[in-house]
Design an enzyme around this catalytic site. Sequence first.
Site, short mmCIF file in Angstrom:
data_model
loop_
_atom_site.label_atom_id
_atom_site.label_comp_id
_atom_site.label_asym_id
_atom_site.label_seq_id
_atom_site.Cartn_x
_atom_site.Cartn_y
_atom_site.Cartn_z
N GLY A 148 0.92 -1.09 -0.08
CA GLY A 148 -0.05 0.09 -0.10
C GLY A 148 0.88 1.31 0.10
O GLY A 148 0.65 2.24 -0.74
N THR A 149 1.78 1.26 0.90
CA THR A 149 2.62 2.27 0.93
C THR A 149 3.21 2.87 -0.39
O THR A 149 3.42 3.90 -0.78
CB THR A 149 3.85 2.09 1.96
OG1 THR A 149 3.20 1.92 3.19
CG2 THR A 149 4.55 3.40 2.08
N ASN A 176 -8.42 3.69 7.98
CA ASN A 176 -8.09 2.68 8.61
C ASN A 176 -8.33 2.51 10.27
O ASN A 176 -8.48 1.42 10.83
CB ASN A 176 -6.78 2.24 8.40
CG ASN A 176 -5.76 3.55 8.64
OD1 ASN A 176 -6.29 4.62 8.06
ND2 ASN A 176 -5.01 3.75 9.45
N GLN A 180 -8.27 -0.08 2.65
CA GLN A 180 -9.07 -0.76 3.91
C GLN A 180 -10.37 -1.08 3.27
O GLN A 180 -11.43 -1.31 3.99
CB GLN A 180 -9.19 0.23 4.99
CG GLN A 180 -7.79 0.28 5.66
CD GLN A 180 -7.40 -0.83 6.57
OE1 GLN A 180 -8.14 -1.74 6.54
NE2 GLN A 180 -6.20 -0.74 7.12
N GLY A 195 -1.93 -6.23 -0.34
CA GLY A 195 -2.06 -7.84 -0.24
C GLY A 195 -2.63 -8.12 1.29
O GLY A 195 -3.43 -8.99 1.45
N THR A 244 12.51 -6.95 -11.14
CA THR A 244 11.72 -8.21 -11.47
C THR A 244 10.80 -8.61 -10.37
O THR A 244 10.60 -8.32 -9.01
CB THR A 244 12.72 -9.35 -11.34
OG1 THR A 244 13.92 -9.15 -12.09
CG2 THR A 244 12.35 -10.71 -11.50
N CYS A 262 3.28 5.70 21.01
CA CYS A 262 4.03 5.99 21.77
C CYS A 262 5.07 6.41 21.14
O CYS A 262 6.32 5.89 20.53
CB CYS A 262 4.43 4.91 22.81
SG CYS A 262 5.21 5.68 24.24
C1 LIG Z 1 -5.26 3.03 4.48
C2 LIG Z 1 -3.88 2.39 4.66
N1 LIG Z 1 -2.85 2.97 3.51
C3 LIG Z 1 -1.76 2.26 3.26
C4 LIG Z 1 -1.26 1.36 4.25
C5 LIG Z 1 -0.07 0.95 4.12
O1 LIG Z 1 -0.06 -0.35 3.48
P1 LIG Z 1 1.26 -1.38 3.40
O2 LIG Z 1 1.49 -1.64 4.82
O3 LIG Z 1 0.96 -2.30 2.40
O4 LIG Z 1 2.47 -0.55 2.98
C6 LIG Z 1 -2.11 0.93 5.19
C7 LIG Z 1 -1.70 0.11 6.26
O5 LIG Z 1 -1.74 0.09 7.46
C8 LIG Z 1 -3.61 1.45 5.36
O6 LIG Z 1 -4.19 1.24 6.35
#
Ligand SMILES: Cc1ncc(COP(=O)(O)O)c(C=O)c1O
Length: 387
Positions: A70-71, A151, A179, A200, A237, A325
């Site tokens: 996701g990031t 999230n 999410q 995933g 790859t 924290c």
């Molecule tokens: C809304 C949202 N975006 C992005 C991410 C990041 O995804 P990843 O952990 O696959 O990098 C998360 C994960 O906590 C998320 O909840």
Amino acid sequence: MRIYLDHNATTPLDPVVADRMAQALREVWGNASSIHHFGQQAKAALDEARGAVSALIGGDTSEIVFTAGGTESDNLAIRGAAEALEPSGRKHLVASAIEHEAVLNTLKALGRRGWRVTIVPVDASGIVAVDRLRDALTDETALVSIMHANNEIGTIQPIAELASVAHERGALFHSDAVQSAGKIPVDVRALGIDLLTIAGHKLYGPKGTGALWIKRGVRLIAPVTGGKQERSRRAGTENVPALVGLGVAADVARQKMAAEAPRLSTLRDRLEAGILAKVSGTDRNGAASPRVPNTTNISIDRVEAESLLIGLDLAGIAVSSGSACSSGTLEPSHVLKAMGLPHARTLGSLRFSLGAENTEAHIDRVLEALPPIVEKLRALTTVGGRK
Ligand SMILES: Cc1ncc(COP(=O)(O)O)c(C=O)c1O
């Protein structure tokens, strides 16, 4: 009995996914860019996974770019679109105040490089108002990034309306659907957006896998440079066995969603109503609806979420708190803060996120375990001077 109620953090691997990945690890080890049999076998496995992901979100197979999560997908969408649009003079980016750090910190980083950034506020509902977005847009806005489901509190944003407002001003629209994908129907065409992120490990697939859906015709300049993999959008790859896992997870999620969503929302509502009835000084954070079916966020007066989390963990129940924290002090969740919750309430909030393995017995066990833990902590401490 250990009970896992933290599925928004990550999900266990679906057993079918694990089996197919194990098989692919052994048998599908070719480089998907190679012309020979082994390469073509890997390419066919990737194509199948791409088909499954596009079927989950309604896009075309050729519009799916695989990433490592996701990031990375959020970064590719935002940095890629920003760089592609820079020569047009559009140097303004917009996101909501309740985005994940993957979006907010990417905007911050671009802000340090001269981009103007506007953060759209939310109210206590945790839903972005279309008019607030309209106020934030200018003729220089390059991209708007607003998540599909949050999230921490689970609220679903009015993406179709928000995207249409962004498009009226000529801006691209990205939505982080990490999410929502797999939990509720996601249809990129119906949402009318340009870019969509999925991951995933939030849908019973492997960690380190994700995808960015890029509408045909949308130009990105890829931040990762190298070979021509993923139509030159993401060099390197491909991790074929992991992406096979993402594809199977997307398939399973699509097939199970119609039955799983109402099952989870019934369990979630039972948990939420039970806590609000059994524990005094509790409130749900954010709107009850529209929300993804598995999530509830509840603030519990006169306790610190961290202490509760530890107490619950000792009782075999895994949940999460919105606060983090850092350097020895509790930092409230930026989401709850943006919603205008009082400081003490942000520090006493728990997120329960349900998933595939949860049963009614799990919920009843939590409802039995939580009240005495809260009472014990309240007897020991006061938070923020409030009794
Ligand atoms: C809304 C949202 N975006 C992005 C991410 C990041 O995804 P990843 O952990 O696959 O990098 C998360 C994960 O906590 C998320 O909840």
